[in-house]
Motif scaffolding. Sequence first.
Motif, PDB file in Angstrom:
ATOM      1  N   CYS A 131       0.819  -1.211   0.000  1.00 17.88           N
ATOM      2  CA  CYS A 131       0.000   0.000   0.000  1.00 17.88           C
ATOM      3  C   CYS A 131       0.858   1.269   0.000  1.00 17.88           C
ATOM      4  O   CYS A 131       0.407   2.309  -0.491  1.00 17.88           O
ATOM      5  CB  CYS A 131      -0.950  -0.004   1.191  1.00 17.88           C
ATOM      6  N   VAL A 132       2.064   1.207   0.534  1.00 20.17           N
ATOM      7  CA  VAL A 132       2.969   2.359   0.437  1.00 20.17           C
ATOM      8  C   VAL A 132       3.260   2.647  -1.028  1.00 20.17           C
ATOM      9  O   VAL A 132       3.177   3.794  -1.491  1.00 20.17           O
ATOM     10  CB  VAL A 132       4.276   2.110   1.211  1.00 20.17           C
ATOM     11  N   VAL A 133       3.611   1.607  -1.769  1.00 17.41           N
ATOM     12  CA  VAL A 133       3.910   1.777  -3.195  1.00 17.41           C
ATOM     13  C   VAL A 133       2.669   2.254  -3.941  1.00 17.41           C
ATOM     14  O   VAL A 133       2.726   3.193  -4.748  1.00 17.41           O
ATOM     15  CB  VAL A 133       4.427   0.455  -3.799  1.00 17.41           C
ATOM     16  N   ALA A 134       1.535   1.610  -3.670  1.00 11.59           N
ATOM     17  CA  ALA A 134       0.304   1.948  -4.386  1.00 11.59           C
ATOM     18  C   ALA A 134      -0.139   3.384  -4.119  1.00 11.59           C
ATOM     19  O   ALA A 134      -0.494   4.123  -5.050  1.00 11.59           O
ATOM     20  CB  ALA A 134      -0.807   0.977  -3.996  1.00 11.59           C
ATOM     21  N   THR A 135      -0.127   3.784  -2.853  1.00  9.62           N
ATOM     22  CA  THR A 135      -0.598   5.129  -2.521  1.00  9.62           C
ATOM     23  C   THR A 135       0.385   6.206  -2.976  1.00  9.62           C
ATOM     24  O   THR A 135      -0.028   7.340  -3.243  1.00  9.62           O
ATOM     25  CB  THR A 135      -0.859   5.270  -1.008  1.00  9.62           C
ATOM     26  N   PHE A 136       1.666   5.856  -3.096  1.00  7.06           N
ATOM     27  CA  PHE A 136       2.619   6.815  -3.667  1.00  7.06           C
ATOM     28  C   PHE A 136       2.292   7.042  -5.139  1.00  7.06           C
ATOM     29  O   PHE A 136       2.310   8.174  -5.622  1.00  7.06           O
ATOM     30  CB  PHE A 136       4.055   6.317  -3.521  1.00  7.06           C
ATOM     31  N   VAL A 137       1.987   5.960  -5.844  1.00  3.67           N
ATOM     32  CA  VAL A 137       1.606   6.080  -7.255  1.00  3.67           C
ATOM     33  C   VAL A 137       0.343   6.931  -7.386  1.00  3.67           C
ATOM     34  O   VAL A 137       0.199   7.713  -8.339  1.00  3.67           O
ATOM     35  CB  VAL A 137       1.393   4.691  -7.878  1.00  3.67           C
ATOM     36  N   MET A 138      -0.576   6.794  -6.428  1.00  5.44           N
ATOM     37  CA  MET A 138      -1.812   7.583  -6.456  1.00  5.44           C
ATOM     38  C   MET A 138      -1.538   9.084  -6.469  1.00  5.44           C
ATOM     39  O   MET A 138      -2.331   9.864  -6.997  1.00  5.44           O
ATOM     40  CB  MET A 138      -2.684   7.239  -5.246  1.00  5.44           C
ATOM     41  N   LEU A 139      -0.421   9.489  -5.890  1.00  2.92           N
ATOM     42  CA  LEU A 139      -0.088  10.909  -5.845  1.00  2.92           C
ATOM     43  C   LEU A 139       0.204  11.463  -7.230  1.00  2.92           C
ATOM     44  O   LEU A 139       0.110  12.673  -7.456  1.00  2.92           O
ATOM     45  CB  LEU A 139       1.125  11.145  -4.931  1.00  2.92           C
ATOM     46  N   GLY A 140       0.575  10.579  -8.159  1.00  5.00           N
ATOM     47  CA  GLY A 140       0.872  11.016  -9.522  1.00  5.00           C
ATOM     48  C   GLY A 140       2.193  11.746  -9.655  1.00  5.00           C
ATOM     49  O   GLY A 140       2.470  12.366 -10.682  1.00  5.00           O
ATOM     50  N   ILE A 141       3.010  11.658  -8.612  1.00  5.43           N
ATOM     51  CA  ILE A 141       4.302  12.343  -8.623  1.00  5.43           C
ATOM     52  C   ILE A 141       5.369  11.400  -9.173  1.00  5.43           C
ATOM     53  O   ILE A 141       5.525  10.286  -8.677  1.00  5.43           O
ATOM     54  CB  ILE A 141       4.697  12.797  -7.198  1.00  5.43           C
ATOM     55  N   LYS A 142       6.090  11.846 -10.188  1.00  2.00           N
ATOM     56  CA  LYS A 142       7.186  11.063 -10.732  1.00  2.00           C
ATOM     57  C   LYS A 142       8.494  11.778 -10.401  1.00  2.00           C
ATOM     58  O   LYS A 142       8.949  12.646 -11.153  1.00  2.00           O
ATOM     59  CB  LYS A 142       7.038  10.880 -12.241  1.00  2.00           C
ATOM     60  N   PRO A 143       9.088  11.428  -9.246  1.00  2.00           N
ATOM     61  CA  PRO A 143      10.306  12.129  -8.814  1.00  2.00           C
ATOM     62  C   PRO A 143      11.466  11.866  -9.757  1.00  2.00           C
ATOM     63  O   PRO A 143      11.558  10.811 -10.387  1.00  2.00           O
ATOM     64  CB  PRO A 143      10.573  11.540  -7.431  1.00  2.00           C
ATOM     65  N   VAL A 144      12.347  12.848  -9.851  1.00  5.08           N
ATOM     66  CA  VAL A 144      13.504  12.720 -10.735  1.00  5.08           C
ATOM     67  C   VAL A 144      14.535  11.790 -10.092  1.00  5.08           C
ATOM     68  O   VAL A 144      14.529  11.545  -8.882  1.00  5.08           O
ATOM     69  CB  VAL A 144      14.145  14.100 -11.002  1.00  5.08           C
ATOM     70  N   GLY A 145      15.417  11.278 -10.918  1.00  6.65           N
ATOM     71  CA  GLY A 145      16.516  10.454 -10.427  1.00  6.65           C
ATOM     72  C   GLY A 145      16.047   9.105  -9.904  1.00  6.65           C
ATOM     73  O   GLY A 145      15.078   8.523 -10.381  1.00  6.65           O
ATOM     74  N   TRP A 146      16.746   8.643  -8.871  1.00  5.80           N
ATOM     75  CA  TRP A 146      16.542   7.294  -8.347  1.00  5.80           C
ATOM     76  C   TRP A 146      15.665   7.248  -7.102  1.00  5.80           C
ATOM     77  O   TRP A 146      15.653   6.246  -6.393  1.00  5.80           O
ATOM     78  CB  TRP A 146      17.901   6.667  -8.034  1.00  5.80           C
ATOM     79  N   ILE A 147      14.941   8.320  -6.834  1.00  7.13           N
ATOM     80  CA  ILE A 147      14.143   8.377  -5.610  1.00  7.13           C
ATOM     81  C   ILE A 147      13.108   7.252  -5.567  1.00  7.13           C
ATOM     82  O   ILE A 147      12.993   6.530  -4.567  1.00  7.13           O
ATOM     83  CB  ILE A 147      13.448   9.747  -5.474  1.00  7.13           C
ATOM     84  N   PHE A 148      12.355   7.079  -6.641  1.00  6.87           N
ATOM     85  CA  PHE A 148      11.311   6.061  -6.639  1.00  6.87           C
ATOM     86  C   PHE A 148      11.879   4.640  -6.599  1.00  6.87           C
ATOM     87  O   PHE A 148      11.402   3.805  -5.801  1.00  6.87           O
ATOM     88  CB  PHE A 148      10.389   6.227  -7.847  1.00  6.87           C
ATOM     89  N   PRO A 149      12.875   4.312  -7.422  1.00 11.73           N
ATOM     90  CA  PRO A 149      13.467   2.968  -7.309  1.00 11.73           C
ATOM     91  C   PRO A 149      14.003   2.672  -5.918  1.00 11.73           C
ATOM     92  O   PRO A 149      13.830   1.563  -5.405  1.00 11.73           O
ATOM     93  CB  PRO A 149      14.590   2.988  -8.351  1.00 11.73           C
ATOM     94  N   ILE A 150      14.645   3.662  -5.295  1.00 14.09           N
ATOM     95  CA  ILE A 150      15.181   3.461  -3.946  1.00 14.09           C
ATOM     96  C   ILE A 150      14.040   3.244  -2.957  1.00 14.09           C
ATOM     97  O   ILE A 150      14.144   2.393  -2.053  1.00 14.09           O
ATOM     98  CB  ILE A 150      16.051   4.664  -3.527  1.00 14.09           C
TER      99      ILE A 150
END
Length: 225
Positions: A131-150
Amino acid sequence: MRSVIPNALTALNLVLGMCAIISTFHNEFYQAAIFIVAAMISDGLDGRVARYLNVSSEFGKELDSLCDLASFGVAPAILAYAFLLKDFGIIGSLIAAFFATCGALRLARFNVNTTTVKGYFMGLPIPAAGCVVATFVMLGIKPVGWIFPILVIVFAYLMVSTIKYPDFKGKGEKIRIIPVIITILVAGYILFMTKDAVLFTPFFAYALFGILNTVFGLFDYKTTT
Protein backbone atom coordinates in the motif's frame (compact mmCIF):
# COMPACT_ATOMS: atom_id res chain seq x y z
CA MET A 1 -21.14 -23.00 5.77
CA ARG A 2 -19.93 -20.23 8.06
CA SER A 3 -16.37 -20.76 6.84
CA VAL A 4 -17.46 -19.64 3.37
CA ILE A 5 -17.79 -16.02 4.53
CA PRO A 6 -14.16 -15.37 5.59
CA ASN A 7 -12.83 -17.42 2.67
CA ALA A 8 -14.97 -15.34 0.32
CA LEU A 9 -13.42 -12.17 1.76
CA THR A 10 -9.98 -13.68 1.26
CA ALA A 11 -10.85 -14.54 -2.34
CA LEU A 12 -12.14 -10.99 -2.81
CA ASN A 13 -8.69 -9.82 -1.79
CA LEU A 14 -7.27 -11.79 -4.74
CA VAL A 15 -9.95 -10.57 -7.12
CA LEU A 16 -9.15 -6.96 -6.22
CA GLY A 17 -5.46 -7.66 -6.70
CA MET A 18 -6.18 -9.02 -10.17
CA CYS A 19 -8.27 -5.93 -10.93
CA ALA A 20 -5.26 -3.84 -9.94
CA ILE A 21 -3.02 -5.73 -12.36
CA ILE A 22 -5.55 -5.46 -15.20
CA SER A 23 -5.98 -1.71 -14.52
CA THR A 24 -2.21 -1.32 -14.65
CA PHE A 25 -2.15 -2.97 -18.08
CA HIS A 26 -4.61 -0.29 -19.22
CA ASN A 27 -2.44 2.49 -17.71
CA GLU A 28 -5.12 3.25 -15.13
CA PHE A 29 -2.58 3.67 -12.36
CA TYR A 30 -4.78 5.56 -9.90
CA GLN A 31 -7.53 2.98 -10.27
CA ALA A 32 -5.02 0.15 -9.82
CA ALA A 33 -3.79 1.74 -6.59
CA ILE A 34 -7.36 2.03 -5.31
CA PHE A 35 -7.89 -1.68 -5.95
CA ILE A 36 -4.78 -2.52 -3.92
CA VAL A 37 -5.98 -0.42 -0.98
CA ALA A 38 -9.42 -2.05 -1.26
CA ALA A 39 -7.71 -5.47 -1.21
CA MET A 40 -6.03 -4.48 2.05
CA ILE A 41 -9.43 -3.70 3.58
CA SER A 42 -10.75 -7.09 2.48
CA ASP A 43 -7.60 -8.74 3.86
CA GLY A 44 -8.11 -7.03 7.20
CA LEU A 45 -11.68 -8.26 7.47
CA ASP A 46 -11.28 -11.96 6.65
CA GLY A 47 -9.31 -12.91 9.76
CA ARG A 48 -11.54 -10.89 12.06
CA VAL A 49 -14.66 -12.45 10.58
CA ALA A 50 -13.14 -15.94 10.88
CA ARG A 51 -12.34 -15.38 14.57
CA TYR A 52 -15.76 -13.88 15.23
CA LEU A 53 -17.48 -16.89 13.63
CA ASN A 54 -14.97 -19.25 15.25
CA VAL A 55 -14.10 -20.84 11.91
CA SER A 56 -10.35 -20.13 11.70
CA SER A 57 -8.52 -22.87 9.84
CA GLU A 58 -5.14 -23.76 8.35
CA PHE A 59 -6.76 -23.72 4.92
CA GLY A 60 -7.86 -20.12 5.43
CA LYS A 61 -4.40 -19.08 6.59
CA GLU A 62 -2.72 -20.62 3.55
CA LEU A 63 -5.29 -19.11 1.19
CA ASP A 64 -4.74 -15.74 2.82
CA SER A 65 -1.00 -15.86 2.20
CA LEU A 66 -1.43 -16.84 -1.45
CA CYS A 67 -3.87 -14.01 -2.04
CA ASP A 68 -1.65 -11.52 -0.18
CA LEU A 69 1.30 -12.33 -2.43
CA ALA A 70 -0.76 -11.53 -5.51
CA SER A 71 -2.42 -8.38 -4.16
CA PHE A 72 0.42 -6.83 -2.16
CA GLY A 73 3.53 -8.36 -3.72
CA VAL A 74 2.94 -8.91 -7.43
CA ALA A 75 0.30 -6.23 -8.12
CA PRO A 76 2.29 -3.33 -6.54
CA ALA A 77 5.47 -4.56 -8.25
CA ILE A 78 3.79 -4.52 -11.66
CA LEU A 79 2.22 -1.15 -10.87
CA ALA A 80 5.58 0.31 -9.82
CA TYR A 81 7.21 -1.03 -12.98
CA ALA A 82 4.56 0.35 -15.31
CA PHE A 83 4.44 3.67 -13.45
CA LEU A 84 8.16 4.51 -13.46
CA LEU A 85 10.54 1.57 -13.02
CA LYS A 86 10.30 0.67 -16.71
CA ASP A 87 12.31 3.83 -17.43
CA PHE A 88 15.30 2.23 -15.69
CA GLY A 89 15.57 -0.71 -18.08
CA ILE A 90 16.72 -4.06 -16.76
CA ILE A 91 17.46 -2.53 -13.36
CA GLY A 92 13.85 -1.44 -13.04
CA SER A 93 12.72 -4.96 -13.91
CA LEU A 94 15.00 -6.42 -11.26
CA ILE A 95 13.73 -3.98 -8.64
CA ALA A 96 10.13 -4.93 -9.38
CA ALA A 97 11.04 -8.62 -9.14
CA PHE A 98 12.94 -7.94 -5.91
CA PHE A 99 9.85 -6.38 -4.34
CA ALA A 100 7.64 -9.34 -5.23
CA THR A 101 10.29 -11.82 -4.06
CA CYS A 102 10.72 -10.07 -0.72
CA GLY A 103 6.95 -10.21 -0.32
CA ALA A 104 7.00 -13.97 -0.84
CA LEU A 105 9.84 -14.38 1.65
CA ARG A 106 8.01 -12.21 4.17
CA LEU A 107 4.88 -14.35 3.94
CA ALA A 108 6.83 -17.61 4.15
CA ARG A 109 8.67 -16.45 7.26
CA PHE A 110 5.43 -15.26 8.83
CA ASN A 111 3.80 -18.65 8.28
CA VAL A 112 6.63 -20.62 9.90
CA ASN A 113 7.09 -18.18 12.80
CA THR A 114 3.47 -17.94 13.95
CA THR A 115 4.22 -19.95 17.11
CA THR A 116 7.41 -18.09 18.04
CA VAL A 117 6.76 -14.47 17.02
CA LYS A 118 3.89 -13.07 19.06
CA GLY A 119 2.78 -9.56 19.94
CA TYR A 120 4.54 -7.92 17.00
CA PHE A 121 5.31 -8.35 13.31
CA MET A 122 8.85 -9.24 12.30
CA GLY A 123 9.43 -7.08 9.26
CA LEU A 124 6.96 -4.74 7.61
CA PRO A 125 3.71 -6.59 6.84
CA ILE A 126 3.27 -7.08 3.10
CA PRO A 127 -0.10 -5.25 2.93
CA ALA A 128 1.55 -2.14 4.38
CA ALA A 129 4.50 -2.35 1.97
CA GLY A 130 2.25 -2.88 -1.02
CA CYS A 131 0.00 0.00 0.00
CA VAL A 132 2.97 2.36 0.44
CA VAL A 133 3.91 1.78 -3.20
CA ALA A 134 0.30 1.95 -4.39
CA THR A 135 -0.60 5.13 -2.52
CA PHE A 136 2.62 6.82 -3.67
CA VAL A 137 1.61 6.08 -7.26
CA MET A 138 -1.81 7.58 -6.46
CA LEU A 139 -0.09 10.91 -5.85
CA GLY A 140 0.87 11.02 -9.52
CA ILE A 141 4.30 12.34 -8.62
CA LYS A 142 7.19 11.06 -10.73
CA PRO A 143 10.31 12.13 -8.81
CA VAL A 144 13.50 12.72 -10.73
CA GLY A 145 16.52 10.45 -10.43
CA TRP A 146 16.54 7.29 -8.35
CA ILE A 147 14.14 8.38 -5.61
CA PHE A 148 11.31 6.06 -6.64
CA PRO A 149 13.47 2.97 -7.31
CA ILE A 150 15.18 3.46 -3.95
CA LEU A 151 11.80 3.80 -2.24
CA VAL A 152 10.67 0.49 -3.73
CA ILE A 153 13.94 -1.21 -2.73
CA VAL A 154 13.76 0.12 0.84
CA PHE A 155 10.21 -1.06 1.39
CA ALA A 156 11.02 -4.41 -0.16
CA TYR A 157 13.89 -4.81 2.30
CA LEU A 158 11.74 -3.73 5.26
CA MET A 159 9.50 -6.73 4.61
CA VAL A 160 12.36 -9.20 5.12
CA SER A 161 14.11 -7.22 7.84
CA THR A 162 14.02 -8.08 11.54
CA ILE A 163 12.53 -4.71 12.48
CA LYS A 164 9.70 -5.18 14.95
CA TYR A 165 6.38 -3.62 14.02
CA PRO A 166 3.64 -3.39 16.67
CA ASP A 167 0.40 -5.24 16.01
CA PHE A 168 -1.53 -2.76 18.23
CA LYS A 169 -3.22 -5.52 20.20
CA GLY A 170 -2.08 -4.17 23.54
CA LYS A 171 0.86 -6.52 24.08
CA GLY A 172 4.20 -7.40 22.62
CA GLU A 173 6.56 -4.75 21.30
CA LYS A 174 6.81 -1.67 23.51
CA ILE A 175 5.65 1.56 21.90
CA ARG A 176 8.09 4.36 22.80
CA ILE A 177 7.00 7.96 23.06
CA ILE A 178 9.89 9.64 21.21
CA PRO A 179 9.42 7.57 18.01
CA VAL A 180 5.69 8.35 18.22
CA ILE A 181 6.38 12.10 18.39
CA ILE A 182 8.89 12.01 15.52
CA THR A 183 6.52 9.95 13.38
CA ILE A 184 3.62 12.34 14.02
CA LEU A 185 5.79 15.33 13.11
CA VAL A 186 6.97 13.69 9.88
CA ALA A 187 3.44 12.65 8.98
CA GLY A 188 2.18 16.17 9.65
CA TYR A 189 4.92 17.62 7.47
CA ILE A 190 4.06 15.27 4.58
CA LEU A 191 0.38 16.21 4.80
CA PHE A 192 1.27 19.90 5.00
CA MET A 193 3.43 19.66 1.88
CA THR A 194 1.14 17.33 -0.07
CA LYS A 195 -2.49 17.37 1.01
CA ASP A 196 -3.28 14.60 -1.48
CA ALA A 197 -1.13 12.22 0.58
CA VAL A 198 -3.98 11.34 2.96
CA LEU A 199 -3.73 7.62 2.14
CA PHE A 200 0.03 7.50 1.62
CA THR A 201 0.90 9.12 4.95
CA PRO A 202 -0.44 6.52 7.42
CA PHE A 203 1.26 3.62 5.61
CA PHE A 204 4.53 5.51 5.35
CA ALA A 205 4.25 6.63 8.99
CA TYR A 206 3.74 3.04 10.17
CA ALA A 207 6.82 1.92 8.28
CA LEU A 208 8.87 4.80 9.68
CA PHE A 209 7.62 4.24 13.22
CA GLY A 210 8.76 0.62 13.20
CA ILE A 211 12.28 1.69 12.25
CA LEU A 212 12.45 4.43 14.88
CA ASN A 213 10.87 2.31 17.60
CA THR A 214 13.37 -0.48 16.96
CA VAL A 215 16.35 1.91 16.96
CA PHE A 216 15.27 3.51 20.22
CA GLY A 217 14.74 0.03 21.62
CA LEU A 218 18.46 -0.59 21.16
CA PHE A 219 19.17 2.29 23.55
CA ASP A 220 16.81 0.69 26.09
CA TYR A 221 18.83 -2.51 25.85
CA LYS A 222 22.15 -0.70 26.33
CA THR A 223 20.92 1.10 29.44
CA THR A 224 19.86 -2.16 31.09
CA THR A 225 23.16 -3.99 30.44
